[in-house]
Design an enzyme around this catalytic site. Structure first.
Site, short mmCIF file in Angstrom:
data_model
loop_
_atom_site.label_atom_id
_atom_site.label_comp_id
_atom_site.label_asym_id
_atom_site.label_seq_id
_atom_site.Cartn_x
_atom_site.Cartn_y
_atom_site.Cartn_z
N TYR A 199 0.86 -1.18 0.00
CA TYR A 199 0.00 0.00 0.00
C TYR A 199 0.89 1.23 0.00
O TYR A 199 1.77 1.37 0.86
CB TYR A 199 -0.94 0.05 1.22
CG TYR A 199 -1.75 1.32 1.22
CD1 TYR A 199 -2.89 1.43 0.42
CD2 TYR A 199 -1.36 2.43 1.97
CE1 TYR A 199 -3.61 2.63 0.36
CE2 TYR A 199 -2.07 3.62 1.92
CZ TYR A 199 -3.20 3.71 1.12
OH TYR A 199 -3.90 4.89 1.07
N LYS A 215 3.23 10.09 8.02
CA LYS A 215 2.47 9.68 9.21
C LYS A 215 3.03 10.22 10.53
O LYS A 215 2.68 11.32 10.91
CB LYS A 215 2.32 8.16 9.22
CG LYS A 215 1.33 7.68 8.15
CD LYS A 215 0.76 6.31 8.44
CE LYS A 215 -0.50 6.07 7.63
NZ LYS A 215 -0.26 5.54 6.28
N ASP A 219 9.36 2.81 1.11
CA ASP A 219 8.25 3.58 1.66
C ASP A 219 8.16 3.26 3.15
O ASP A 219 7.63 2.22 3.53
CB ASP A 219 6.96 3.22 0.91
CG ASP A 219 5.74 3.93 1.47
OD1 ASP A 219 5.83 4.53 2.55
OD2 ASP A 219 4.68 3.86 0.81
C1 LIG Z 1 -0.50 5.84 4.87
C2 LIG Z 1 0.50 5.41 3.89
C3 LIG Z 1 0.69 6.10 2.68
C4 LIG Z 1 -0.16 7.27 2.26
O1 LIG Z 1 -0.04 8.37 3.12
P1 LIG Z 1 -1.17 9.50 3.13
O2 LIG Z 1 -0.63 10.53 4.08
O3 LIG Z 1 -2.43 8.84 3.60
O4 LIG Z 1 -1.29 10.01 1.74
C5 LIG Z 1 1.69 5.65 1.82
N1 LIG Z 1 2.46 4.59 2.14
C6 LIG Z 1 2.31 3.92 3.29
C7 LIG Z 1 3.22 2.77 3.60
C8 LIG Z 1 1.32 4.29 4.20
O5 LIG Z 1 1.16 3.59 5.33
#
Ligand SMILES: *Cc1c(COP(=O)(O)O)cnc(C)c1O
Length: 398
Positions: free
Chosen positions: A139, A259, A233
């Site tokens: 994700y 986050k 990520d």
């Molecule tokens: C939450 C998340 C995103 C997206 O971040 P947003 O601030 O909601 O756009 C991307 N990658 C990972 C691994 C995430 O947990």
């Protein structure tokens, strides 16, 4: 008053992944302190979600509150094109020191930081290569570039067919000879890869799965051999969640953070890269959000990372790992890593029903698919942690 507000909310306001009008009414929150959310009717819930994994120090942390107030007295915002400010520079200094990477691009959300990472990769190849390799179950956000590297089934690729870029998908990460062989083969078969993007160690919203560091190490090796940049990520795993400050940042050519960056106070994300990546770009990096490096957000991030720098999070995350393991040990389908506890069920949960059970136990949980999980604030006490795991167990058997 709340009857009227909730009626307005239902008819006029979209909530995440929700229909219009809403079917299940959301719970109104009037304030929050420590790990507790206070509802409009006076009930208090222990936040087992840390507001989607961000509020690592809990709510109303005095140091972060103070930093944001102080910044507010100077300026809430200023554009970043042609101007700069101390908070952005200090935060970039800290993030590069902590990760070993060289440059920082401040984005306004995690998804946007992933878009910027993808642009870096495409500009690295001057547009000659456009395909990314990732693994299933990932994700990376809800914008179109990010969606294209999310899990092709869970990420609703069929819904967006024809719109999303088509990338290369390896099997779900697991450290087996078959998996290793499959990944090596994909690199052999695709000599036009522009880059690789994955969540290291923990796949979050794609299924709350864990994999051993060998999986990321293999990607690092193959990226070296094939001379393509590796994007990690760490939007979910960054800032201590898995037990180390970052899950695998030392392997990254490009790194996404978000986050917990501001301790859950403000939306802010960052894309970092090595000097070697930046040097290969064809001209300027073509991105520049309106609220880039917002000063209130950088002040919150500096204060939040300041708290992390005293190192207390390390013992807290270890303590939470122990507490989650104890609380979930007898539950089939459960797993724990750092301050992450998961119960995977055989069938999809009824989100409204399960949420109601958790609320009866005084806990806020937001399950998805067949997963009941917690990613609590690091300051959660052992007592509150026990209540969270009890609520999870009750949800799983409801
Ligand atoms: C939450 C998340 C995103 C997206 O971040 P947003 O601030 O909601 O756009 C991307 N990658 C990972 C691994 C995430 O947990």
């Amino acid at each position: 008053m709340w009857d009227e507000l909730l009626e307005l909310d239902r008819g006029r306001v979209w909530h995440p992944y929700g229909p219009m009008p809403a079917v299940v009414p959301p719970l109104p929150v009037v304030s929050a302190e420590g790990v507790r959310l206070k509802l409009a009717d006076g009930r208090e819930l222990i936040d087992g979600m840390a507001s989607w994994w961000c509020a690592i120090h809990g709510y109303r942390n005095p140091e972060i509150d103070e930093a944001v107030r102080e910044q507010l007295d100077r300026m809430a915002h200023v554009m970043f094109g042609g101007l700069t400010h101390e908070g952005a520079i200090r935060l970039a200094e800290r993030l590069t020191d902590w990760t070993g990477l060289d440059h920082v691009f401040f984005a306004d959300s995690g998804s946007v930081s992933v878009e910027v990472a993808i642009k870096l990769v495409l500009q690295y190849w001057h547009g000659e290569r456009r395909k990314l390799l990732t693994w299933r179950g990932g994700y990376h956000g809800d914008t179109f570039g990010a969606m294209a590297v999310c899990d092709p089934d869970g990420g609703m690729h069929s819904m967006w067919k024809g719109t999303l870029a088509e990338h290369v998908f390896a099997p779900l990460p697991e450290w087996t000879p078959e998996w290793e062989q499959a990944v090596r083969q994909l690199f052999e078969d695709h000599d036009d890869l522009a880059g690789v993007i994955v969540e290291p160690i923990v796949q979050g919203a794609g299924g709350m799965r864990f994999h051993p560091p060998e999986c990321v190490a293999l990607l690092r090796e193959l990226c070296d051999t094939h001379e393509v940049p590796l994007v990690l990520d760490e939007i979910a795993t960054g800032f201590g969640r898995t037990g180390t400050l970052f899950a695998a940042a030392e392997h990254a050519d490009i790194l996404c953070l978000g986050k917990a960056l501001t301790g859950g106070y403000m939306t802010l994300a960052a894309t970092l890269c090595t000097a070697a990546v930046a040097e290969r770009l064809n001209g300027p990096l073509m991105h520049g959000p309106t609220f880039m490096a917002n000063p209130l957000a950088t002040a919150a991030a500096l204060a939040s990372t300041n708290i992390l720098s005293n190192g207390a999070w390390r013992s807290d995350v270890a303590r939470i790992e122990t507490g989650l393991s104890a609380g979930l040990q007898d539950v089939s389908g459960s797993r724990v890593k750092g301050a992450i506890g998961v119960i995977e069920l055989d069938a999809p949960v009824d989100v409204a029903g399960v949420t109601a059970v958790a609320v009866e136990h005084g806990v806020w949980l937001r399950p998805f698919r067949n997963l009941i999980y917690t990613m609590p604030p690091y300051i959660t006490s052992d007592e509150d942690l026990t209540r969270i795991t009890e609520a999870m167990v009750a949800c799983a058997s409801s």
